[in-house]
Design an enzyme around this catalytic site. Structure first.
Site, PDB file in Angstrom:
ATOM      1  N   PHE A   1      -3.716 -14.540  92.653  1.00 43.81           N
ATOM      2  CA  PHE A   1      -4.821 -13.767  92.109  1.00 43.81           C
ATOM      3  C   PHE A   1      -4.557 -12.279  92.361  1.00 43.81           C
ATOM      4  O   PHE A   1      -4.348 -11.871  93.501  1.00 43.81           O
ATOM      5  CB  PHE A   1      -6.151 -14.133  92.784  1.00 43.81           C
ATOM      6  CG  PHE A   1      -6.610 -15.548  92.583  1.00 43.81           C
ATOM      7  CD1 PHE A   1      -6.072 -16.361  91.596  1.00 43.81           C
ATOM      8  CD2 PHE A   1      -7.610 -16.065  93.388  1.00 43.81           C
ATOM      9  CE1 PHE A   1      -6.511 -17.662  91.427  1.00 43.81           C
ATOM     10  CE2 PHE A   1      -8.059 -17.363  93.222  1.00 43.81           C
ATOM     11  CZ  PHE A   1      -7.511 -18.169  92.240  1.00 43.81           C
TER      12      PHE A   1
ATOM     13  N   GLY B   1      -1.559 -12.893  98.417  1.00 46.77           N
ATOM     14  CA  GLY B   1      -0.604 -13.367  97.433  1.00 46.77           C
ATOM     15  C   GLY B   1       0.771 -12.771  97.656  1.00 46.77           C
ATOM     16  O   GLY B   1       1.789 -13.447  97.499  1.00 46.77           O
TER      17      GLY B   1
ATOM     18  N   TYR C   1      -4.524 -14.464  97.258  1.00 44.97           N
ATOM     19  CA  TYR C   1      -5.344 -13.443  96.592  1.00 44.97           C
ATOM     20  C   TYR C   1      -4.952 -12.071  97.136  1.00 44.97           C
ATOM     21  O   TYR C   1      -4.981 -11.837  98.339  1.00 44.97           O
ATOM     22  CB  TYR C   1      -6.809 -13.757  96.874  1.00 44.97           C
ATOM     23  CG  TYR C   1      -7.859 -12.988  96.086  1.00 44.97           C
ATOM     24  CD1 TYR C   1      -7.546 -11.900  95.279  1.00 44.97           C
ATOM     25  CD2 TYR C   1      -9.197 -13.356  96.163  1.00 44.97           C
ATOM     26  CE1 TYR C   1      -8.525 -11.214  94.569  1.00 44.97           C
ATOM     27  CE2 TYR C   1     -10.192 -12.677  95.449  1.00 44.97           C
ATOM     28  CZ  TYR C   1      -9.848 -11.604  94.663  1.00 44.97           C
ATOM     29  OH  TYR C   1     -10.822 -10.922  93.967  1.00 44.97           O
ATOM     30  N   CYS C   2      -4.546 -11.155  96.253  1.00 45.15           N
ATOM     31  CA  CYS C   2      -4.235  -9.775  96.619  1.00 45.15           C
ATOM     32  C   CYS C   2      -3.109  -9.726  97.656  1.00 45.15           C
ATOM     33  O   CYS C   2      -2.063 -10.322  97.454  1.00 45.15           O
ATOM     34  CB  CYS C   2      -5.494  -9.062  97.106  1.00 45.15           C
ATOM     35  SG  CYS C   2      -5.328  -7.265  97.262  1.00 45.15           S
ATOM     36  N   ILE C   3      -3.307  -9.067  98.789  1.00 43.46           N
ATOM     37  CA  ILE C   3      -2.257  -8.959  99.800  1.00 43.46           C
ATOM     38  C   ILE C   3      -1.842 -10.339 100.307  1.00 43.46           C
ATOM     39  O   ILE C   3      -0.687 -10.555 100.686  1.00 43.46           O
ATOM     40  CB  ILE C   3      -2.707  -8.063 100.978  1.00 43.46           C
ATOM     41  CG1 ILE C   3      -1.573  -7.886 101.988  1.00 43.46           C
ATOM     42  CG2 ILE C   3      -3.934  -8.611 101.646  1.00 43.46           C
ATOM     43  CD1 ILE C   3      -1.925  -6.981 103.145  1.00 43.46           C
TER      44      ILE C   3
END
Length: 601
Positions: free
Chosen positions: A362, A338, A334-336
């Protein structure tokens, strides 16, 4: 006896007593405020605003435009002054008529000015109209700049908008009818309570001002947040590994390991049972693991991206494989997290390690050529300041990160909450999402600089040159099946930039889903709410615009669609697994200990 039946002297006496009591409280609060402000740590000036070069470039471009195209500038100026003068004359005409009503109002609707007095009272309406005219003039002036680099123009647009928003009349007590009405109705009690709220926030942030967005006493992690049953089954200095208890008799053979961002805490995916993605996944028959990252202090100063990959990602993958006795796992970032999962997968591919069967991302950026609004904070003026500050502190303090992201939505996350808290004297709402938003984490010094320099500024991952454990990796090195979920109004990871990175992966099996809403609400979107829909495009779109043009819209959450995609890559159903094994005893009940630890200042 009702107040209206009391002798006038009694009413005055009661008001006098309240006034004296409030004066005593103000004196006490003023002393606390002075003490709190004295604790403020001196930080690098570059952390508090862009360099003067931003506005110097804007002024230079404007002067150049004035020399090259004076008619355009004059037209703009005459239009603004004409509107302002007409507005003034119309207001004067109403006064001459002896009518206490505003002149005609053609300004656009703005929810900041929802109090009826902004429409009906001559004074407040005059302020509102003139402010909106001024804001429009600034916007047109900046929009018309021609002789300026596009990246510089984007920064000028952003910071000029911040200045305009700051000077809204709603942000000042004397020109805010809501605050004035509240003060009168409470005999000034709202102002005293507002001062108390202000002092509380400054004390809580060691001399810095950060508006409290949610009632801190309304929630407790592990009691009414992050309540999905599970246990910590592994712990090292970087993370705790949580495995959740099954709610189905059988589960998919391949386990699922979720990496949340370490900029915030993992329980955004487990706020409450009704909107918990973790619980939903468990209820679908997946064996779910999640990483709960440590909140670092200055002892973690030398921790870099390699440490997160080696002691975080690769270690977590190995422990999940060991616990479940599986050769492969499915992973989510998720985000960083990812972005860093991408680095890890590229490294594993080059090392010939097939430990990960599929990956889901994500709201993830992997190509930072256009990082969106957050890019205004990625120039050297800010990043140089961050590098100097973390060299002193050993960490990038959570307050800087929180303030930076809040300014991306300053009216919603700074000014409106400040008005309600400090001017109106209201208590912050009991809102779980805002509570999580204020429960931030620090970043290790080395990791923060490597991320900002190597990924954000130099875009080395997209260029194939970002070093992982000694060897460069790139997007084309990721070749396993991937699914990416981006969000339509995401102000942190713009969906078009997310798509551009997704297209560069070396995978043949690629699925892209575009959810409605933003960075958090688009992800935390349970099917039961039936609130935000999503887009898919079965064709192989080459660009974001091509994807959107040919996309099919589906009402409802993307969770079930992704659940089907994940199930197809998760093997047969087997008997449900309980947390841990003989080598991985239950160390603590979920949500663990790292999530509730606050490092010493």
């Amino acid at each position: 006896m009702a107040t209206e039946d009391q002798p006038p002297g009694s009413v005055r006496d009661a008001q006098f007593e309240r006034l004296n009591a409030n004066l005593v409280r103000i004196d006490e609060l003023s002393k606390r405020l002075t003490a709190a402000l004295s604790k403020r740590k001196i930080s690098d000036p570059s952390l508090h605003g862009p360099s003067g070069d931003v506005f110097l470039k804007a002024m230079t471009a404007y002067m150049t435009e004035m020399m090259q195209n004076p008619a355009k500038i004059l037209e703009h100026q005459i239009n603004f002054w004409g509107k302002s003068l007409k507005h003034y004359v119309e207001a004067q005409q109403q006064l001459v008529k002896g009518e206490l009503k505003p002149p005609p109002d053609a300004t656009p609707r703005d929810r900041r000015f929802s109090n009826p007095l902004w429409q009906t009272h001559p004074f407040f309406n005059y302020l509102k109209q003139q402010y909106l005219m001024n804001a429009e003039a600034v916007h047109q002036a900046v929009e018309g700049l021609q002789n300026i680099d596009p990246a510089d123009k984007k920064r000028v647009e952003y910071f000029s908008r911040q200045i305009v928003d700051l000077f809204s009349p709603t942000n000042f007590f004397g020109t805010n009818p809501d605050a004035l009405e509240r003060a009168i109705a409470t005999d000034g009690e709202s102002l005293v309570q507002g001062l108390e709220n202000l002092v509380r926030d400054i004390e809580a942030n060691n001399g810095d001002l950060l508006v409290t967005l949610a009632d801190r006493d309304a929630f407790q992690v592990g009691h009414n947040l992050a309540t999905t049953e599970g246990a910590v089954v592994y712990r090292n200095r970087m993370f705790e590994l949580i495995q959740y208890r099954p709610t189905t008799e059988t589960v998919h053979e391949t386990p699922l390991l979720i990496f949340p961002p370490w900029i915030n805490k993992f329980y955004i995916l487990d706020l409450k049972p009704q909107n918990s993605l973790l619980k939903w996944l468990v209820d679908q028959g997946f064996t779910v693991f999640v990483v709960s990252w440590v909140n670092p202090d200055s002892h973690y100063a030398g921790i870099g991206m390699d440490d997160y990959i080696r002691e975080g990602y690769m270690r977590a993958i190995a422990e999940v494989r060991s616990i479940t006795k599986q050769k492969q796992i499915n992973a989510v970032g998720y985000c960083i997290a990812g972005t860093t999962l991408t680095l890890t997968l590229a490294h594993l591919e080059k090392a010939g390690d097939p430990s990960v069967r599929s990956a889901t991302f994500f709201t993830t950026l992997t190509d930072f050529a256009d990082p969106g609004e957050v890019g205004v904070f990625l120039n050297d003026d800010f990043v140089d300041g961050i590098e100097r500050q973390v060299a002193v502190d050993g960490i990038l303090d959570r307050t800087f990160m929180s303030r930076t992201f809040s300014y991306l939505r300053s009216n919603d996350l700074i000014y409106q909450p400040a008005i309600k808290s400090y001017m109106m004297g209201e208590a912050p709402p009991a809102f779980d999402l805002l509570y999580w938003n204020g429960d931030g984490t620090n970043l290790p010094a080395q990791m923060a600089v490597e991320y900002l320099r190597g990924l954000c500024q130099q875009n080395k991952l997209a260029g194939g040159t970002f070093p992982v454990l000694g060897s460069p990796v790139g997007l084309k090195d990721v070749k396993l099946p991937i699914c990416a979920i981006a969000c339509e109004t995401d102000h942190i990871a713009p969906w078009k930039s997310s798509f551009n990175g997704f297209r560069q992966f070396g995978s043949r099996d690629k699925t892209f889903i575009l959810s409605e809403s933003g960075h958090v609400a688009g992800i935390v979107n349970p099917p039961s709410r039936n609130k935000y829909g999503h887009y898919v495009n079965p064709a192989d779109a080459a660009t974001p615009d091509e994807f959107r043009a040919g996309a099919e819209f589906h009402t409802g959450s993307w969770w079930p669609r992704w659940g089907e995609w994940l199930a197809a890559r998760s093997g047969e159903r087997i008997k449900a697994r309980q947390p841990g094994d003989s080598k991985h005893p239950e160390l603590a009940p979920a949500p663990g200990t790292y999530v509730v630890v606050t490092p010493a200042a």
